[in-house]
Scaffold this motif. Structure first.
Motif, mmCIF file in Angstrom:
data_model
loop_
_atom_site.group_PDB
_atom_site.id
_atom_site.type_symbol
_atom_site.label_atom_id
_atom_site.label_comp_id
_atom_site.label_asym_id
_atom_site.label_seq_id
_atom_site.Cartn_x
_atom_site.Cartn_y
_atom_site.Cartn_z
ATOM 1 N N ILE A 85 16.395 7.321 -13.271
ATOM 2 C CA ILE A 85 16.176 5.912 -13.598
ATOM 3 C C ILE A 85 16.047 5.774 -15.113
ATOM 4 O O ILE A 85 16.078 6.769 -15.837
ATOM 5 N N THR A 86 15.886 4.561 -15.586
ATOM 6 C CA THR A 86 15.715 4.337 -17.019
ATOM 7 C C THR A 86 14.255 4.498 -17.422
ATOM 8 O O THR A 86 13.356 4.428 -16.575
ATOM 9 N N ARG A 87 14.010 4.677 -18.703
ATOM 10 C CA ARG A 87 12.649 4.816 -19.201
ATOM 11 C C ARG A 87 11.804 3.584 -18.912
ATOM 12 O O ARG A 87 10.662 3.700 -18.473
ATOM 13 N N PRO A 88 12.351 2.365 -19.075
ATOM 14 C CA PRO A 88 11.549 1.185 -18.730
ATOM 15 C C PRO A 88 11.145 1.148 -17.247
ATOM 16 O O PRO A 88 10.069 0.666 -16.897
ATOM 17 N N ARG A 89 12.002 1.698 -16.387
ATOM 18 C CA ARG A 89 11.653 1.743 -14.958
ATOM 19 C C ARG A 89 10.506 2.716 -14.717
ATOM 20 O O ARG A 89 9.658 2.482 -13.861
ATOM 21 N N VAL A 90 10.469 3.805 -15.484
ATOM 22 C CA VAL A 90 9.339 4.736 -15.376
ATOM 23 C C VAL A 90 8.057 4.008 -15.761
ATOM 24 O O VAL A 90 7.031 4.133 -15.107
ATOM 25 N N SER A 91 8.119 3.227 -16.811
ATOM 26 C CA SER A 91 6.965 2.443 -17.237
ATOM 27 C C SER A 91 6.510 1.512 -16.124
ATOM 28 O O SER A 91 5.307 1.374 -15.867
ATOM 29 N N ASP A 92 7.460 0.887 -15.436
ATOM 30 C CA ASP A 92 7.122 -0.001 -14.319
ATOM 31 C C ASP A 92 6.435 0.762 -13.188
ATOM 32 O O ASP A 92 5.522 0.241 -12.544
ATOM 33 N N VAL A 93 6.868 2.000 -12.951
ATOM 34 C CA VAL A 93 6.232 2.828 -11.921
ATOM 35 C C VAL A 93 4.798 3.132 -12.331
ATOM 36 O O VAL A 93 3.860 2.964 -11.550
ATOM 37 N N LYS A 114 4.070 -1.689 -10.849
ATOM 38 C CA LYS A 114 4.692 -2.995 -10.611
ATOM 39 C C LYS A 114 5.471 -2.926 -9.293
ATOM 40 O O LYS A 114 6.692 -2.782 -9.262
ATOM 41 N N THR A 115 4.737 -3.031 -8.206
ATOM 42 C CA THR A 115 5.296 -2.815 -6.868
ATOM 43 C C THR A 115 6.460 -3.748 -6.525
ATOM 44 O O THR A 115 7.379 -3.346 -5.818
ATOM 45 N N GLN A 116 6.427 -4.959 -7.016
ATOM 46 C CA GLN A 116 7.456 -5.929 -6.660
ATOM 47 C C GLN A 116 8.832 -5.553 -7.198
ATOM 48 O O GLN A 116 9.841 -6.067 -6.736
ATOM 49 N N LYS A 117 8.882 -4.621 -8.135
ATOM 50 C CA LYS A 117 10.150 -4.233 -8.741
ATOM 51 C C LYS A 117 10.849 -3.092 -8.012
ATOM 52 O O LYS A 117 11.940 -2.692 -8.408
ATOM 53 N N PHE A 118 10.228 -2.551 -6.956
ATOM 54 C CA PHE A 118 10.775 -1.381 -6.280
ATOM 55 C C PHE A 118 10.751 -1.536 -4.769
ATOM 56 O O PHE A 118 9.860 -2.158 -4.212
ATOM 57 N N THR A 119 11.721 -0.896 -4.136
ATOM 58 C CA THR A 119 11.707 -0.790 -2.682
ATOM 59 C C THR A 119 11.019 0.517 -2.310
ATOM 60 O O THR A 119 10.918 1.445 -3.134
ATOM 61 N N ILE A 120 10.563 0.601 -1.086
ATOM 62 C CA ILE A 120 9.976 1.846 -0.601
ATOM 63 C C ILE A 120 11.016 2.955 -0.666
ATOM 64 O O ILE A 120 10.713 4.095 -1.038
ATOM 65 N N ASP A 121 12.251 2.636 -0.340
ATOM 66 C CA ASP A 121 13.335 3.619 -0.365
ATOM 67 C C ASP A 121 13.527 4.194 -1.766
ATOM 68 O O ASP A 121 13.643 5.414 -1.934
ATOM 69 N N ALA A 164 0.831 -1.211 0.000
ATOM 70 C CA ALA A 164 0.000 0.000 0.000
ATOM 71 C C ALA A 164 0.862 1.256 0.000
ATOM 72 O O ALA A 164 0.549 2.236 -0.685
ATOM 73 N N ILE A 165 1.959 1.248 0.743
ATOM 74 C CA ILE A 165 2.882 2.381 0.755
ATOM 75 C C ILE A 165 3.491 2.564 -0.632
ATOM 76 O O ILE A 165 3.553 3.681 -1.160
ATOM 77 N N LYS A 166 3.930 1.475 -1.235
ATOM 78 C CA LYS A 166 4.512 1.545 -2.575
ATOM 79 C C LYS A 166 3.503 2.091 -3.579
ATOM 80 O O LYS A 166 3.837 2.937 -4.415
ATOM 81 N N LEU A 167 2.270 1.594 -3.514
ATOM 82 C CA LEU A 167 1.233 2.059 -4.440
ATOM 83 C C LEU A 167 0.971 3.549 -4.276
ATOM 84 O O LEU A 167 0.789 4.269 -5.267
ATOM 85 N N SER A 168 0.962 4.024 -3.050
ATOM 86 C CA SER A 168 0.747 5.441 -2.792
ATOM 87 C C SER A 168 1.850 6.285 -3.434
ATOM 88 O O SER A 168 1.575 7.309 -4.079
ATOM 89 N N LEU A 169 3.094 5.868 -3.275
ATOM 90 C CA LEU A 169 4.215 6.585 -3.881
ATOM 91 C C LEU A 169 4.157 6.516 -5.409
ATOM 92 O O LEU A 169 4.407 7.517 -6.094
ATOM 93 N N MET A 170 3.797 5.370 -5.942
ATOM 94 C CA MET A 170 3.693 5.208 -7.396
ATOM 95 C C MET A 170 2.561 6.073 -7.971
ATOM 96 O O MET A 170 2.714 6.655 -9.043
ATOM 97 N N GLU A 171 1.458 6.155 -7.252
ATOM 98 C CA GLU A 171 0.356 7.000 -7.706
ATOM 99 C C GLU A 171 0.777 8.463 -7.730
ATOM 100 O O GLU A 171 0.453 9.196 -8.661
ATOM 101 N N CYS A 172 1.525 8.878 -6.726
ATOM 102 C CA CYS A 172 2.032 10.243 -6.679
ATOM 103 C C CYS A 172 2.925 10.513 -7.884
ATOM 104 O O CYS A 172 2.813 11.552 -8.541
#
Length: 111
Positions: free
Chosen positions: A73-81, A85-92, A44-52
């Motif tokens: 970050i790279t363009r593909p990582r922006v796409s993941d955000v 795709k929460t599993q690909k990122f840490t909260i940090d 839920a924390i990750k999703l909140s940050l990704m939505e922002c």
């Protein structure tokens, strides 16, 4: 996957790792439930940050390549955000990107 001692085991996706580790059935269920609750809260924390971040990209009318430069970050990582795709990122990492986007991240701890 095989351990050095020749023993290998993979817990199925619908299995209970705690039962596989030798906890009694009742305790394994409790531990699995607590573990899932923690995972859900972190997600839920990750999703909140990704939505922002997705809202920022949209409000600034940025192309993913331009957002990538700003976020470091790279363009593909922006796409993941954007695709959340929460599993690909840490909260940090998501917190760092959010701050690079000029947003303030506040921490609140509740009992």
């Amino acid at each position: 996957m095989t351990a050095e001692n020749g023993v290998s085991h993979i817990t199925p996706a619908d299995g209970n790792i705690f039962a596989d580790l030798g906890f009694d059935a009742e305790e394994a269920v409790v531990l699995q439930k607590k573990s899932q609750e923690i995972i859900d809260k972190k997600t839920a924390i990750k999703l909140s940050l990704m939505e922002c971040l997705a809202e920022w990209i949209q409000s600034e009318q940025l192309k993913q390549a331009d957002a990538a430069v700003i976020l470091g970050i790279t363009r593909p990582r922006v796409s993941d955000v954007v695709k959340k795709k929460t599993q690909k990122f840490t909260i940090d990492a998501l917190t760092d990107m959010t701050m690079r986007a000029g947003r303030q991240v506040n921490l609140s701890i509740a009992l």
